[in-house]
Design a protein around this motif. Sequence first.
Motif, PDB file in Angstrom:
ATOM      1  N   THR A 101     -18.798  73.699  78.750  1.00 42.57           N
ATOM      2  CA  THR A 101     -18.069  73.764  80.020  1.00 42.57           C
ATOM      3  C   THR A 101     -17.081  74.924  80.066  1.00 42.57           C
ATOM      4  O   THR A 101     -16.697  75.366  81.156  1.00 42.57           O
ATOM      5  N   ASP A 116     -22.168  74.908  82.961  1.00 39.23           N
ATOM      6  CA  ASP A 116     -22.696  73.580  82.646  1.00 39.23           C
ATOM      7  C   ASP A 116     -21.655  72.545  83.044  1.00 39.23           C
ATOM      8  O   ASP A 116     -20.445  72.806  82.989  1.00 39.23           O
ATOM      9  N   ASP A 117     -22.115  71.367  83.432  1.00 40.85           N
ATOM     10  CA  ASP A 117     -21.198  70.368  83.971  1.00 40.85           C
ATOM     11  C   ASP A 117     -20.542  69.504  82.904  1.00 40.85           C
ATOM     12  O   ASP A 117     -19.607  68.753  83.192  1.00 40.85           O
ATOM     13  N   LYS A 118     -21.028  69.585  81.662  1.00 40.98           N
ATOM     14  CA  LYS A 118     -20.397  68.818  80.590  1.00 40.98           C
ATOM     15  C   LYS A 118     -20.743  69.440  79.246  1.00 40.98           C
ATOM     16  O   LYS A 118     -21.724  70.186  79.111  1.00 40.98           O
TER      17      LYS A 118
END
Length: 552
Positions: free
Chosen positions: A296, A301-303
């Motif tokens: 992140t 990217d979300d996580k």
Amino acid sequence: MSLIETELKQGIKSALKQVYDLEVENDFVVIEIPKNPDMGDYSTNVAMRLAKQLHNSPRAIAEGMLEAIKEASPFVESAEVAGAGFINFRIKKSKIADVIHTVLKEGEHFGENESGKGVSILVEYVSANPTGDLHLGHARGAAWGDCITRLLNKSGYNCLREFYVNDAGVQITKLGQSLLARYLQLFGIDAALPEDGYHGQDVADIAKIVKEQEGDKWVNVSADQEEERLQHFRKEGIRLELDKIKRDLDYFRVHFDSWISEQSLYDRGLVEETLKKMEDMGLTYEKDGAVWFKTTEFGRDDKDRVLRKQDGTYTYFAPDIANHMDKIARGYPKMVNLWGADHHGYIARMKTAIHAMGYGWDDLEVDIIQMVRLVEDGKEVKMSKRAGNAITIRELVDEVGADAARYLFVSKAVDTHMDFDIALAKRKSNDNPVYYAQYAHARMCSILRQAPALKEVSEYTRLTSEKEKALLKLIAEFPEMVADAALTRQPNKVCNYIQKLAQHFHSFYNACKVLDDKNPELSNERLALLNATKITLANALDLVGVSAPERM
């Protein structure tokens, strides 16, 4: 863009510098072929694009350039201003036809170019788990990837074709268990298949091969040999499934330079080495007993993602990062992967990992292969790999032929869903694009077989009809089309070119008498044009892995 168009563009740039003391980029000068041949052979709107910058009308700008263009471009027969400020050019007839000399001289090498010279690129495609037959989705990716590499090689790139073998992990263990169960069943032993294992006929067939090769060696083993037995069936399953995959790909005319094993990355210590390097670079942290990658922090990217789980085993992300680092270490800083549509969400994290390790965001590019729907008699033919009734590459080739299968797969943009029509693929009519193209080639061969031997001429001055000039211009565009299709990784552009070339040939042949005893000089030049067209069409078909038959 053909050589004539390139030279014309340079002449226009030279004129702009001479007349207006203005330098422009190559892409600023647009050269087009007018739809109406009465308007000339080529046209540019560059004067219209410069009107605001030069504070003058497009017509005045264009008229001021005419003489300078003629001086810089001696192959221009005439140039005139038309409409709001277009400049239309007529090219000397012998110049347009010069491409015939080039094609006849270069033969099967016509189309080769150096647009990718000095660029090393590794293309990874197919890369299916060695747990079953290759199906239609794999076939589309195989055809597309193979055509990409043909285009790259034709354009001077140092291209490596690679298959990444996913031979580690849970799926391979399930394969070994399934194969072992099938093997034991052959000896009348009631061995249950794993519920989430591989129940298809292909695994049963492989079990028969193991029995033929090793007999009952693995039927009765002691408790301390059970793990050894399972590992043996894992390895045999991988080996025999890979052998089958290679045979089927060969049947489909798809070949690889390199086969890289996921397990080998572990065996060589590359996975641990990569994770250690990431730790040293401050890219990871520990939480809940696992090692996480700070994805992140890079904004794509979300996580954050786990690399090593609590139990000490690695997620699939870890060896994938190691694999790409190994590609770069082997001398391929530019990488292209072809992945299935279900991997779309994986692109961001993989690109993030490569960037985090010190490389560019675009050093890895990914083409997504969308799903294929097989249609027969207007109805979808269902596929189910686990149930064992998937339509395989081999079955498809047996049904419609490698030529039709390959051509239809690459004729549509790969990022769109596709209906593969079995009836169309088998049809021997102009509705079938591969038949239409191959028939054009066979027809050319037939005409040339009936013709007298070609006489070499220094200039082709008699090819003056619009049909002849249109065909000549299209042939001249072939090398640039190849370079563009390689750069953009779009083999469907080759299919579009093939269809256009076949159409231009038929139009030329229907309008111009090729075999003419009363005019042998003109007939000889037209036969040379026909031969150049045949060579170009065969070379284009080869780029998509399709044969060019001489008789049909």
